[in-house]
Design a protein around this motif. Sequence first.
Motif, PDB file in Angstrom:
ATOM      1  N   UNK A 263       0.831  -1.250   0.091  1.00  0.00           N
ATOM      2  CA  UNK A 263      -0.067  -0.120   0.112  1.00  0.00           C
ATOM      3  C   UNK A 263       0.927   1.252   0.009  1.00  0.00           C
ATOM      4  N   UNK A 264       2.050   1.119   0.635  1.00  0.00           N
ATOM      5  CA  UNK A 264       2.834   2.314   0.801  1.00  0.00           C
ATOM      6  C   UNK A 264       3.598   2.804  -0.778  1.00  0.00           C
ATOM      7  N   UNK A 265       3.412   1.898  -1.648  1.00  0.00           N
ATOM      8  CA  UNK A 265       3.884   2.061  -2.856  1.00  0.00           C
ATOM      9  C   UNK A 265       3.667   3.276  -3.723  1.00  0.00           C
ATOM     10  N   UNK A 266       2.039   3.359  -3.546  1.00  0.00           N
ATOM     11  CA  UNK A 266       1.328   4.183  -4.360  1.00  0.00           C
ATOM     12  C   UNK A 266       1.718   5.712  -3.789  1.00  0.00           C
ATOM     13  N   UNK A 361      -9.203   6.168  -4.623  1.00  0.00           N
ATOM     14  CA  UNK A 361      -8.339   6.677  -3.370  1.00  0.00           C
ATOM     15  C   UNK A 361      -6.970   7.314  -3.862  1.00  0.00           C
ATOM     16  N   UNK A 362      -6.237   6.768  -4.805  1.00  0.00           N
ATOM     17  CA  UNK A 362      -5.109   7.452  -5.109  1.00  0.00           C
ATOM     18  C   UNK A 362      -5.291   8.936  -5.825  1.00  0.00           C
ATOM     19  N   UNK A 363      -6.443   9.092  -6.455  1.00  0.00           N
ATOM     20  CA  UNK A 363      -6.538  10.274  -7.095  1.00  0.00           C
ATOM     21  C   UNK A 363      -6.942  11.383  -6.122  1.00  0.00           C
ATOM     22  N   UNK A 364      -7.661  10.808  -4.782  1.00  0.00           N
ATOM     23  CA  UNK A 364      -7.743  12.022  -3.871  1.00  0.00           C
ATOM     24  C   UNK A 364      -6.387  11.931  -2.866  1.00  0.00           C
ATOM     25  N   UNK A 365      -5.327  11.129  -3.083  1.00  0.00           N
ATOM     26  CA  UNK A 365      -4.084  11.196  -2.326  1.00  0.00           C
ATOM     27  C   UNK A 365      -4.589  10.723  -0.871  1.00  0.00           C
ATOM     28  N   UNK A 370      -5.111   4.033   4.612  1.00  0.00           N
ATOM     29  CA  UNK A 370      -6.370   3.809   3.977  1.00  0.00           C
ATOM     30  C   UNK A 370      -6.629   2.951   2.763  1.00  0.00           C
ATOM     31  N   UNK A 371      -5.423   3.111   2.055  1.00  0.00           N
ATOM     32  CA  UNK A 371      -5.469   2.576   0.923  1.00  0.00           C
ATOM     33  C   UNK A 371      -5.375   0.769   1.303  1.00  0.00           C
ATOM     34  N   UNK A 372      -4.414   0.420   2.317  1.00  0.00           N
ATOM     35  CA  UNK A 372      -4.465  -0.802   2.866  1.00  0.00           C
ATOM     36  C   UNK A 372      -5.722  -1.174   3.386  1.00  0.00           C
ATOM     37  N   UNK A 376      -7.558  -4.649   1.869  1.00  0.00           N
ATOM     38  CA  UNK A 376      -7.954  -5.665   2.520  1.00  0.00           C
ATOM     39  C   UNK A 376      -9.614  -6.012   2.326  1.00  0.00           C
ATOM     40  N   UNK A 377     -10.418  -5.039   2.428  1.00  0.00           N
ATOM     41  CA  UNK A 377     -11.726  -5.082   2.340  1.00  0.00           C
ATOM     42  C   UNK A 377     -12.013  -5.831   0.971  1.00  0.00           C
ATOM     43  N   UNK A 378     -11.364  -5.462   0.008  1.00  0.00           N
ATOM     44  CA  UNK A 378     -11.479  -6.175  -1.175  1.00  0.00           C
ATOM     45  C   UNK A 378     -10.704  -7.258  -1.726  1.00  0.00           C
ATOM     46  N   UNK A 379     -10.475  -8.110  -0.602  1.00  0.00           N
ATOM     47  CA  UNK A 379      -9.601  -9.228  -0.745  1.00  0.00           C
ATOM     48  C   UNK A 379      -8.467  -9.591  -0.752  1.00  0.00           C
ATOM     49  N   UNK A 380      -7.570  -8.496  -0.177  1.00  0.00           N
ATOM     50  CA  UNK A 380      -6.068  -8.758  -0.345  1.00  0.00           C
ATOM     51  C   UNK A 380      -5.755  -9.102   1.178  1.00  0.00           C
ATOM     52  N   UNK A 381      -4.871 -10.346   0.966  1.00  0.00           N
ATOM     53  CA  UNK A 381      -4.175 -10.859   2.179  1.00  0.00           C
ATOM     54  C   UNK A 381      -3.057 -10.399   2.599  1.00  0.00           C
ATOM     55  N   UNK A 382      -2.895  -9.772   3.889  1.00  0.00           N
ATOM     56  CA  UNK A 382      -1.779  -9.164   4.151  1.00  0.00           C
ATOM     57  C   UNK A 382      -0.614 -10.046   4.195  1.00  0.00           C
ATOM     58  N   UNK A 383       0.716  -9.339   4.394  1.00  0.00           N
ATOM     59  CA  UNK A 383       1.823 -10.062   4.506  1.00  0.00           C
ATOM     60  C   UNK A 383       1.915 -11.001   5.881  1.00  0.00           C
ATOM     61  N   UNK A 384       1.379 -10.155   6.867  1.00  0.00           N
ATOM     62  CA  UNK A 384       1.171 -10.963   8.288  1.00  0.00           C
ATOM     63  C   UNK A 384       0.154 -12.190   8.232  1.00  0.00           C
TER      64      UNK A 384
END
Length: 407
Positions: A263-266, A361-365, A370-372, A376-384
């Motif tokens: 998420x920090x990449x963006x 979310x990127x467009x509104x900076x 928040x992006x993370x 996650x709410x859209x199905x991303x499995x975190x590293x942990x």
Amino acid sequence: MNEFNAIIEKELAHGVNLSIINLIDEIIKHASIINASDIHLDPQEKAVRLRFRIDGVLEDSHPLPKNIHGEIISRIKILSRLRTDEHQATQDGRFRYIFPVTNEFIDLRVSIVPTYHGENAVLRLLSDKAENFSLENLGFSDSDTKKIIAAMKKSSGMILATGPTGSGKTTTLYTLIKMLNHPDVSIITIEDPIEYSIGDIEQIQVNSHSGLTFANGLRSILRQDPNIVMVGEIRDAETANIAVNTALTGHLLLSTLHTSDAATTLPRLLDMGVEEYLVASTVSIAIGQRLVRKICSHCKEKHKMTPALKESLQDTLIGKLMYDGQVYFKGKGCDKCNNTGYSGRVCINEVLVADEVIREAILRKASASEIKNLAVSRGMTTMFEDGFKKVEEGITTIEEILRVIHE
């Protein structure tokens, strides 16, 4: 390690007739046998400390006499075609070691730096093991593999592998490049250094002395009519902007970025001066990853979560997920794993897909957190979560997850 120590003792016993050539050969051979990624030769006041990095962790070996330190460094400089008369400046080089019996070879990258007690040498072993990797044996789950393959099927956009130094980003990119390598596409890479040689792909080595930087090289690459471009690392604003414009003009671009998670990449690209609408329209996926050691299969033992261990982990996320009596695994330590309990490494990862919600979310900076949360709410499995799953499957240990993910 004991056998290697005996060989070194034998070599050192020759005294004035000691062969520095044989000594360096034995160190390189041993490093290859134990699958070390780096050899460290650190000068100290009264000795030279010899260490090998195995599965990401440095381990001490037999110390070498200080009186042969100069000869060791000279031999490494000769092999690497570096200046033997320069002792006060950093030098970087490379050489290929050919094994006498099998005629197999291994490439080594050399870094020499002057320190208080003399010149320090670090040798990185660059093997071609990436050719045996797939997303599955790197540690990616089926669902994450599908997300990555979907991004690879696009003719343009950016695939970014992120994480700290030594987290396996380059190996992941090489694996993707080998999967994309077909006769009907042109693939060009610009790297620093070229770690693995891949057939049928044009690979360019960065050379700052001649002005060949990532940014300048990337501009030249675009005139070579490529379909797919790999940039070893996005280090600065200039490279970031050229990379984004490359992805925008019909090229699939793969690169790495030093960030703590996907998420920090963006926001990081925004910090580099890339316009938010360009980030939103070019990034396809961001892969966050770390490397954890795998439990040695020869001394793997079953354990149960005890109330005492549960209590000691109560302030960690992993402690909150585990329950009394839950089965987990550890390596007891044996000759096969040098009594560490670990052998080999695997990725724990997260794959963030830049869908419409993330793009907005990127467009509104939006912030990285928040992006993370959106991902996650859209199905991303975190590293942990991926790491905890690998603990449950007996691939790695609780301690390893806590070591690489600082909560």
